[in-house]
Design an enzyme around this catalytic site. Structure first.
Site, PDB file in Angstrom:
ATOM      1  N   GLY A  12       0.830  -1.216   0.000  1.00  0.00           N
ATOM      2  CA  GLY A  12       0.000   0.000   0.000  1.00  0.00           C
ATOM      3  C   GLY A  12       0.851   1.247   0.000  1.00  0.00           C
ATOM      4  N   SER A 142      -1.824   0.071  15.167  1.00  0.00           N
ATOM      5  CA  SER A 142      -2.447   1.354  15.537  1.00  0.00           C
ATOM      6  C   SER A 142      -2.574   1.345  17.047  1.00  0.00           C
ATOM      7  CB  SER A 142      -3.834   1.457  14.902  1.00  0.00           C
ATOM      8  OG  SER A 142      -4.589   2.473  15.539  1.00  0.00           O
ATOM      9  N   TYR A 155     -11.552  -2.956  13.287  1.00  0.00           N
ATOM     10  CA  TYR A 155     -10.226  -2.367  13.079  1.00  0.00           C
ATOM     11  C   TYR A 155      -9.313  -2.668  14.276  1.00  0.00           C
ATOM     12  CZ  TYR A 155      -6.809   1.317  11.902  1.00  0.00           C
ATOM     13  OH  TYR A 155      -5.671   2.016  11.593  1.00  0.00           O
ATOM     14  N   ALA A 157      -9.570  -5.080  16.423  1.00  0.00           N
ATOM     15  CA  ALA A 157      -9.246  -6.510  16.457  1.00  0.00           C
ATOM     16  C   ALA A 157      -8.138  -6.829  15.453  1.00  0.00           C
ATOM     17  CB  ALA A 157     -10.492  -7.340  16.141  1.00  0.00           C
TER      18      ALA A 157
END
Ligand code: NAD
Length: 247
Positions: A12, A142, A155, A157
């Site tokens: 990405g 994060s 998110y 998890a």
């Protein structure tokens, strides 16, 4: 903090944090391959920008959630450049909503893109790294994976999963000279957070001790450090790059 002459892959890589990582690694002398999902023009432009620095670039299209595509990407990097020294699993998405309203496809998409992708690329790269007896893997989590966040069960998890996965892999690969670490950003100004309401943004920024959002470069600097020989004795670590948001 040198990565000069190393071969890196960033998933990405065409925008946001991934792009900043591609730029930081190539500025520091690494050859950088990066994946992109659909933005072929941006990918081609970024590849020329990287090559303009006198290092090599490879832009490879692929869905990070696709196991087979991940394997082909790793094979391409190794066959063209001979090794893979640095792997940065950055690709990620959000599909937020309180659990009450969260759809099964929102769960599957976020777990697939954020967590399964890390399995896909690590599984595909580790044999080559073991053969080399060296490698640096940096997985993008994060602080939400540490502290949780209402409206982000899927998110959080996926990001907590990345932390558990990375610590386990660090224990599996340490004796082979491979470091596995996690970067856990807080609030970073990118397209991902651009979708937040002003209210949500203000609320989050109010808890940032340093009083400003992170730039993608703030996060890329941490990745560059962990990718470099300067971080040779660090593994299984979760580096918060959050301006003191979660402590
Ligand atoms: P972004 O939306 O700007 O960029 C995400 C990148 O991932 C894009 O290049 C996108 O094309 C790529 N991507 C998404 N799904 C993909 C797929 N299936 N296959 C291949 N590529 C795919 O977001 P960002 O803020 O730069 O986020 C980068 C990473 O940092 C993500 O893992 C995100 O969860 C994490 N992160 C971001 C923040 C933040 O505040 N922005 C905070 C903590 C963690």
């Amino acid at each position: 903090m040198t990565v000069s002459g190393k071969n890196a892959l960033v998933t990405g890589g065409t925008r946001g944090i991934g792009r900043a990582v591609v730029e930081a690694l190539s500025d520091a002398g690494a050859n950088v391959a990066f994946t992109f999902r659909s933005s072929a023009d941006e990918a081609a432009a970024l590849a020329s920008e990287v090559e303009g620095k006198g290092v090599k670039a490879l832009a490879i299209q692929g869905d990070a959630a696709d196991f087979e595509a991940a394997g082909k990407t790793i094979d391409q990097v190794v066959s063209e450049w001979g090794s893979i020294d640095i792997l940065v699993n950055n690709a990620g998405i959000t599909k937020d909503g309180l659990l009450l309203r969260l759809k099964e496809e929102d769960w599957d998409a976020v777990i697939g893109t954020n967590l399964k992708s890390v399995f896909n690329y690590c599984k595909s790269a580790y044999r080559q790294m073991m053969k080399q007896r060296s490698g640096k893997i940096i997985n993008m989590a994060s602080i939400v994976g540490v502290s949780g966040n209402a409206g982000q069960t899927n998110y959080a998890a996926s990001k907590a999963g990345i932390i558990g996965f990375s610590k386990s892999l660090a224990k599996e690969l340490g004796s082979r000279g491979i470091n596995v670490n996690v970067v856990a950003p807080g609030y970073v100004e990118t397209d991902m957070t651009g979708a937040l309401s002003d209210e949500a943004r203000e609320a989050m920024l109010g808890s940032v001790v340093l009083g400003r959002p992170a730039t993608p470069q703030d996060v890329a600097n941490a990745v560059l450090f962990l990718a470099s020989d300067a971080a040779g004795y660090i593994t299984g670590h979760v580096l918060h790059v959050d301006g003191g948001l979660a402590m």
